[in-house]
Design a protein around this motif. Structure first.
Motif, PDB file in Angstrom:
ATOM      1  N   THR A 535      27.647 -20.977  -1.306  1.00 14.44           N
ATOM      2  CA  THR A 535      28.152 -19.886  -2.267  1.00 14.44           C
ATOM      3  C   THR A 535      28.542 -18.728  -1.409  1.00 14.44           C
ATOM      4  OG1 THR A 535      25.935 -18.935  -2.404  1.00 14.44           O
ATOM      5  CG2 THR A 535      26.849 -20.785  -4.046  1.00 14.44           C
ATOM      6  N   GLY A 536      28.426 -18.900  -0.109  1.00 12.81           N
ATOM      7  CA  GLY A 536      28.515 -17.623   0.908  1.00 12.81           C
ATOM      8  C   GLY A 536      27.627 -16.553   0.412  1.00 12.81           C
ATOM      9  N   LYS A 537      26.526 -16.581  -0.139  1.00 14.22           N
ATOM     10  CA  LYS A 537      25.898 -15.499  -0.485  1.00 14.22           C
ATOM     11  C   LYS A 537      24.251 -15.430   0.221  1.00 14.22           C
ATOM     12  CE  LYS A 537      27.068 -16.014  -5.239  1.00 14.22           C
ATOM     13  NZ  LYS A 537      26.503 -16.267  -6.759  1.00 14.22           N
ATOM     14  N   ASN A 538      24.566 -16.320   1.406  1.00 14.98           N
ATOM     15  CA  ASN A 538      23.160 -16.222   2.486  1.00 14.98           C
ATOM     16  C   ASN A 538      22.139 -16.794   1.801  1.00 14.98           C
ATOM     17  OD1 ASN A 538      24.411 -14.571   4.607  1.00 14.98           O
ATOM     18  ND2 ASN A 538      24.590 -12.866   3.201  1.00 14.98           N
ATOM     19  N   ILE A 539      22.152 -17.649   0.809  1.00 17.34           N
ATOM     20  CA  ILE A 539      21.354 -18.563   0.464  1.00 17.34           C
ATOM     21  C   ILE A 539      21.527 -19.975   0.765  1.00 17.34           C
ATOM     22  CG2 ILE A 539      19.945 -19.575  -1.677  1.00 17.34           C
ATOM     23  CD1 ILE A 539      19.029 -16.870  -1.011  1.00 17.34           C
ATOM     24  N   PHE A 540      20.700 -20.783   1.453  1.00 16.59           N
ATOM     25  CA  PHE A 540      21.233 -22.044   1.877  1.00 16.59           C
ATOM     26  C   PHE A 540      20.535 -23.226   1.247  1.00 16.59           C
ATOM     27  CE2 PHE A 540      21.786 -18.895   5.098  1.00 16.59           C
ATOM     28  CZ  PHE A 540      22.719 -19.399   5.993  1.00 16.59           C
ATOM     29  N   SER A 541      21.496 -24.191   1.146  1.00 15.41           N
ATOM     30  CA  SER A 541      20.896 -25.366   0.380  1.00 15.41           C
ATOM     31  C   SER A 541      20.932 -26.548   1.597  1.00 15.41           C
ATOM     32  CB  SER A 541      21.919 -25.728  -0.822  1.00 15.41           C
ATOM     33  OG  SER A 541      21.817 -24.759  -1.742  1.00 15.41           O
ATOM     34  N   GLY A 542      19.962 -26.445   2.260  1.00 11.11           N
ATOM     35  CA  GLY A 542      20.096 -27.405   3.480  1.00 11.11           C
ATOM     36  C   GLY A 542      19.867 -29.008   3.215  1.00 11.11           C
ATOM     37  N   GLY A 543      19.441 -29.357   1.972  1.00 10.21           N
ATOM     38  CA  GLY A 543      19.353 -30.592   1.732  1.00 10.21           C
ATOM     39  C   GLY A 543      18.038 -31.075   2.112  1.00 10.21           C
ATOM     40  N   PHE A 544      17.895 -32.208   2.929  1.00 11.29           N
ATOM     41  CA  PHE A 544      16.659 -33.247   2.908  1.00 11.29           C
ATOM     42  C   PHE A 544      15.778 -32.207   3.730  1.00 11.29           C
ATOM     43  CE2 PHE A 544      15.069 -36.155   6.501  1.00 11.29           C
ATOM     44  CZ  PHE A 544      13.891 -36.330   5.512  1.00 11.29           C
ATOM     45  N   LEU A 545      16.086 -31.632   4.837  1.00 11.47           N
ATOM     46  CA  LEU A 545      15.093 -30.590   5.665  1.00 11.47           C
ATOM     47  C   LEU A 545      13.681 -31.199   6.056  1.00 11.47           C
ATOM     48  CD1 LEU A 545      15.600 -27.204   3.980  1.00 11.47           C
ATOM     49  CD2 LEU A 545      16.434 -27.994   6.237  1.00 11.47           C
ATOM     50  N   GLY A 546      13.883 -32.605   6.144  1.00 16.15           N
ATOM     51  CA  GLY A 546      12.968 -33.352   6.897  1.00 16.15           C
ATOM     52  C   GLY A 546      11.426 -33.406   6.029  1.00 16.15           C
ATOM     53  N   MET A 547      11.328 -32.752   4.971  1.00 19.71           N
ATOM     54  CA  MET A 547       9.909 -32.513   4.161  1.00 19.71           C
ATOM     55  C   MET A 547      10.025 -33.761   3.147  1.00 19.71           C
ATOM     56  SD  MET A 547       8.356 -28.852   4.640  1.00 19.71           S
ATOM     57  CE  MET A 547       9.902 -27.759   4.265  1.00 19.71           C
ATOM     58  N   ASP A 548      10.764 -34.642   3.229  1.00 21.30           N
ATOM     59  CA  ASP A 548      10.714 -35.885   2.342  1.00 21.30           C
ATOM     60  C   ASP A 548      10.705 -35.647   0.803  1.00 21.30           C
ATOM     61  OD1 ASP A 548      10.861 -37.111   4.926  1.00 21.30           O
ATOM     62  OD2 ASP A 548       9.366 -38.279   4.584  1.00 21.30           O
TER      63      ASP A 548
END
Length: 890
Positions: A535-548
């Motif tokens: 969204t370009g709002k400096n909020i990230f939706s990283g997805g998996f991020l390793g924590m299952d």
């Protein structure tokens, strides 16, 4: 390289290897314990790697990309391998590799079902030792599979020890021990102890073989002409390979018994047996020794005593409670000893053992107890034994090989976007069975532990993962072989910064290393910003991020609700990334003003991310009523907070730095831009600790939460009914045991409940659970972060620890308390039981078990019992750093 003026023998070897004067690391325990079932060996159409190459085929089918073996070694390019094969007279197969369950067989996913232990190793592998416990009764392969398949996901796993096969000590302790006389002269001792009260027989086959590089129809690097092993004379084999050169394996006749028989075959697939082929490429195939020993097929081996795989076959009768030792020596032809087994053999072995003791005595705190020291030493041994040769060229793998059937790949299948990736290196792995492949965020923690014992290896591993044939051209760092495009938390920047500081020598830091990694991390940071801030709002939706399975949804897949997931942890990880890059830039700017500009960039980017976390949509990801940071589901311009109290809302702790006034004063460009920003952008600093000045010291603070919000989150963190366990910080609040979080959306119900142990679903394979257990890596980052907060606040900020106890602590004392609880997992109580052992009484009472340690993947949030991969020394090796730190403070 080392800061001591008086270098010990191992330090000298490390220096010689680093300068390429002597190749001390050419040989090591680089042989995987499992190559079957890996992605690299999977040429199926649907990517079902466990089914395409199962354990049942491993003894008969040549591997394409690697090898595996029992307590074995190989050279750093995996060309020549040595390992053990065993037969107790009743097993249905020759024991050549470790057994475990596939992902579909285990009630909690893939799961190794044997007992083996890494006992010691120096960084150059000048000395290393391991132990395997081999039952004397028939190995219960079928029972282990059937019992675990019958068990539900809510039941515990059925382990080898639960079968009763070790009752009355009816097993062999097999020790493999290696010592180097020179870089290409390896002394080998195989000691077998009969623990039973009656004589037992054992067939043991020390086996040496060449990796099959000749059957695939390719030319060029790594694909050589067929090598050769032949019997020469007096128990000595000649091993010849075009790039490795000529080596010899000398086998000492076993004293008091008949000399061994030598068996030869080829490391070729038994295509007749497996695929009903008309004939095999060679009349002598990979499983010949199994057929010869177990099935009695005497013509299975080559009578000409030549091939690409050979073994010395001993048939031993070992009296009750006694042991026997077999000695071998592997050496390059130009480093041949005059007499392989003269008195120098034992002298060199003892010398290398003494040198290993000297090396670790200088590094491990003398204030540790005997048990604590053992935990540290075996943790380092596990790290070193889990270095593996890893070979994977994605382009070649996708294409298939000219001399093999065409590869059946889905057009948009696994890793198709990673054709530039080419791995052929020794890499630090989480473990050698369940994870015989690298995971980039695991690696960061492993390397921080490595930095104490092998600084050069730690730095080179980090540089390697940022090289152009590892990183994607778009800047992404490969995650792991099942999906290189998965999004792992950006831990490598922190690892680079920590290793840079840990490896300082006499006050001098390796700025060349820092510059090299910083430039590549800039590329990776840009990838994160461009790909994960949709969204370009400096909020990230990283997805998996390793924590299952920590969240409400499978975060590696599209949301079933539609919309976007605004991730508190993904955003906090990026804030942490910003501050780490800022710290690096300021360090480099102190000598090179050109880095001031990039320091300003990361300062302002951190402020923007922190402001978004705290203010976007009104309160950002902060929930004022609860006093906690949550993920938010954005659907149709509505924001739905996902009120799960988990590590997702605690990652923000990691993003904290203090900056010294004096450093800022030396950087006029950075200082001027910072002051302008603070003066003119007060709108973004209202709710965060942005360059807050302390009254009694010359430091400023950068952190996500204001002090008031920090204290509110700490209230949860230190509450024993929430996150604080007797053994560290849980990954999910215990509050959700009786109050599970339930999200109802579009006639569907999604539930998150506290699970202190194994997962109760097959989410992500079922063998990984972030809904309650304790994980060492994030606990470690929390402890470090609390220390950084204390560095700023000092005694001006005290909190109740535990919450509602009335006991006030500053944040350094809180960090110490978490460290104490975490290390308690590996320390014995009044009854001599360590929490990690669970109910396994062998580790408490039996003299042949009680000094042995398993470093599990994670630990029960209530009992501290070890769970998950039981040999994942990997990031759990951080226990060594924690115990050493405690010892230094005593």
């Amino acid at each position: 390289m080392n800061c001591n003026d008086n270098l010990d023998a191992e330090e000298i070897r490390l220096g010689e290897d680093a300068q390429r004067d002597k190749n001390w690391k050419r040989w090591g325990p680089y042989l995987a314990e499992r190559q079957w079932g890996t992605v690299r060996e999977d040429y199926s159409e649907d990517g079902s790697n466990w089914d395409y190459f199962p354990h049942e085929q491993a003894r008969s089918r040549a591997y394409r990309w690697g090898e595996d073996g029992l307590l074995g070694i190989c050279d750093r390019e995996g060309r020549l391998c040595f390992a053990l094969a065993l037969w107790n007279g009743c097993d249905p197969i020759l024991k050549e590799r470790i057994f475990g369950l596939t992902n579909s067989q285990g009630n909690h996913g893939e799961d190794v079902k044997e007992y083996y232990f890494y006992l010691d190793s120096t960084p150059t592998h000048s000395y290393f030792k391991a132990n395997y416990k081999y039952p004397q009764s028939e190995f219960p392969y079928t029972r282990l599979i059937e019992e675990n398949q019958q068990r539900s996901e809510s039941e515990s796993e059925f382990e080898l020890i639960d079968t009763g096969i070790f009752a009355e000590n009816r097993y062999f302790d097999v020790f493999a021990e290696y010592a180097k006389a020179s870089p290409n002269d390896i002394l080998i001792k195989i000691t077998v102890a009969n623990r039973a009260s009656q004589t037992a027989t054992l067939d043991i086959l020390p086996t040496i073989w060449f990796k099959n590089t000749w059957s695939w129809g390719r030319t060029g690097e790594s694909y050589w002409s067929k090598p050769r092993i032949e019997y020469k004379k007096d128990g000595e084999l000649l091993l010849d390979q075009e790039t490795l050169g000529k080596f010899h394996l000398a086998v000492e006749p076993f004293l008091g018994s008949e000399p061994p028989k030598f068996l030869f075959t080829d490391n070729e697939t038994n295509a007749v047996k497996l695929f009903n082929a008309a004939e095999n490429p060679s009349p002598y195939v990979k499983d010949a020794f199994h057929d010869y020993i177990v099935s009695g097929v005497k013509d299975a081996v080559n009578p000409e005593m030549v091939g690409t795989k050979a073994a010395a076959h001993y048939h031993l009768e070992i009296p009750a409670k006694e042991e026997v030792t077999i000695r071998l020596r592997l050496f390059a032809q130009d480093e041949a000893p005059q007499q392989p087994f003269d008195e120098d053999f034992e002298r060199i072995f003892q010398q290398r053992i003494d040198e290993a003791e000297e090396f670790y005595q200088k590094r491990v705190s003398c204030n540790l107890s005997e048990h604590e020291n053992r935990v540290v030493r075996q943790a380092y041994a596990g790290l070193l034994w889990s270095k593996q040769f890893y070979h994977y060229g994605v382009k070649q793998w996708l294409e298939g090989d000219p001399a093999q059937p065409p590869a059946k790949r889905e057009k948009n299948g696994r890793n198709v976007d990673w054709t530039e990736l080419y791995n052929r290196d020794i890499i630090s792995m989480p473990d050698k069975w369940e994870y015989p492949w690298y995971a980039s965020w695991d690696l960061g923690f492993q390397i921080v532990a490595f930095a104490k014992i092998d600084p050069e290896f730690a730095k080179q591993q980090l540089i390697l993962f940022l090289r152009e044939w590892y990183m994607h051209p778009n800047g992404q760092i490969p995650a792991y072989e099942f999906d290189f495009s998965a999004t792992n938390p950006p831990v490598l920047p922190w690892a680079c910064w920590r290793v840079y500081k840990i490896t300082a020598c006499k006050g001098e830091r390796d700025r060349t290393f820092l510059v090299r990694v910083f430039q590549k991390l800039l590329v990776n940071f840009t990838w994160w910003v461009n790909r994960k801030d949709s969204t370009g709002k400096n909020i990230f939706s990283g997805g998996f991020l390793g924590m299952d399975n920590i969240g409400v949804f499978d975060r590696s897949k599209p949301l079933p609700t539609g919309g976007n997931l605004q991730q508190a942890d993904g955003t906090a990880w990026m804030a942490f990334y910003c501050l780490t890059m800022l710290a690096m830039a300021l360090e480099l700017a102190d000598e090179d003003p050109a880095y001031e500009d990039i320091a300003s960039k990361f300062f302002e980017h951190f402020i923007a991310i922190s402001d978004a976390m705290n203010r976007l949509g009104g309160t950002g990801l902060w929930d004022e009523e609860d006093g906690f940071y949550y993920d938010q589901l954005e659907v149709d311009d509505k924001y739905i907070p996902l009120k799960v109290r988990s590590l997702v809302g605690l990652v923000l702790f990691f993003a904290v730095e203090t900056i010294d006034f004096h450093l800022i004063e030396r950087l006029p460009g950075f200082s001027k831009r910072m002051q302008w920003f603070l003066k003119n952008r007060k709108d973004v600093t209202q709710h965060i600790s942005c360059m807050k000045k302390a009254r009694d010291h010359g430091r400023m603070l950068l952190a996500i939460p204001s002090q008031e919000r920090l204290e509110r989150v700490l209230h949860y963190l230190l509450d024993e009914t929430e996150f604080l366990s007797k053994y560290g910080i849980r990954s999910l609040s215990r509050h959700h045991l009786d109050h599970p979080y339930i999200l109802k959306f579009d006639h569907q119900e999604y539930c998150v409940k506290y699970l202190p142990g194994e997962s109760n679903s097959n989410f992500f394979g079922g063998n990984s659970n972030w809904r309650g257990p304790i994980w060492f890596p994030l606990n470690y980052l929390l402890i470090e972060a609390l220390e950084r907060y204390y560095h700023f606040y000092g005694d001006s900020l005290k909190v109740e620890c535990p919450t509602n106890s009335g006991q006030m602590m500053n944040l350094s004392q809180v960090a110490d308390e978490l460290q104490k609880r975490l290390t308690q997992i590996f320390l014995p109580d009044e009854q001599g039981r360590c929490p990690w052992q669970g109910n396994n009484q062998y580790f408490v009472d039996d003299p042949h078990w009680r000094d042995l340690i398993l470093y599990y993947e994670y630990f029960c949030g209530d009992s501290g019992h070890g769970l998950g991969a039981n040999h994942q020394t990997g990031w759990t090796a951080l226990i060594a750093r924690l115990l050493e730190d405690i010892g230094c403070r005593r």
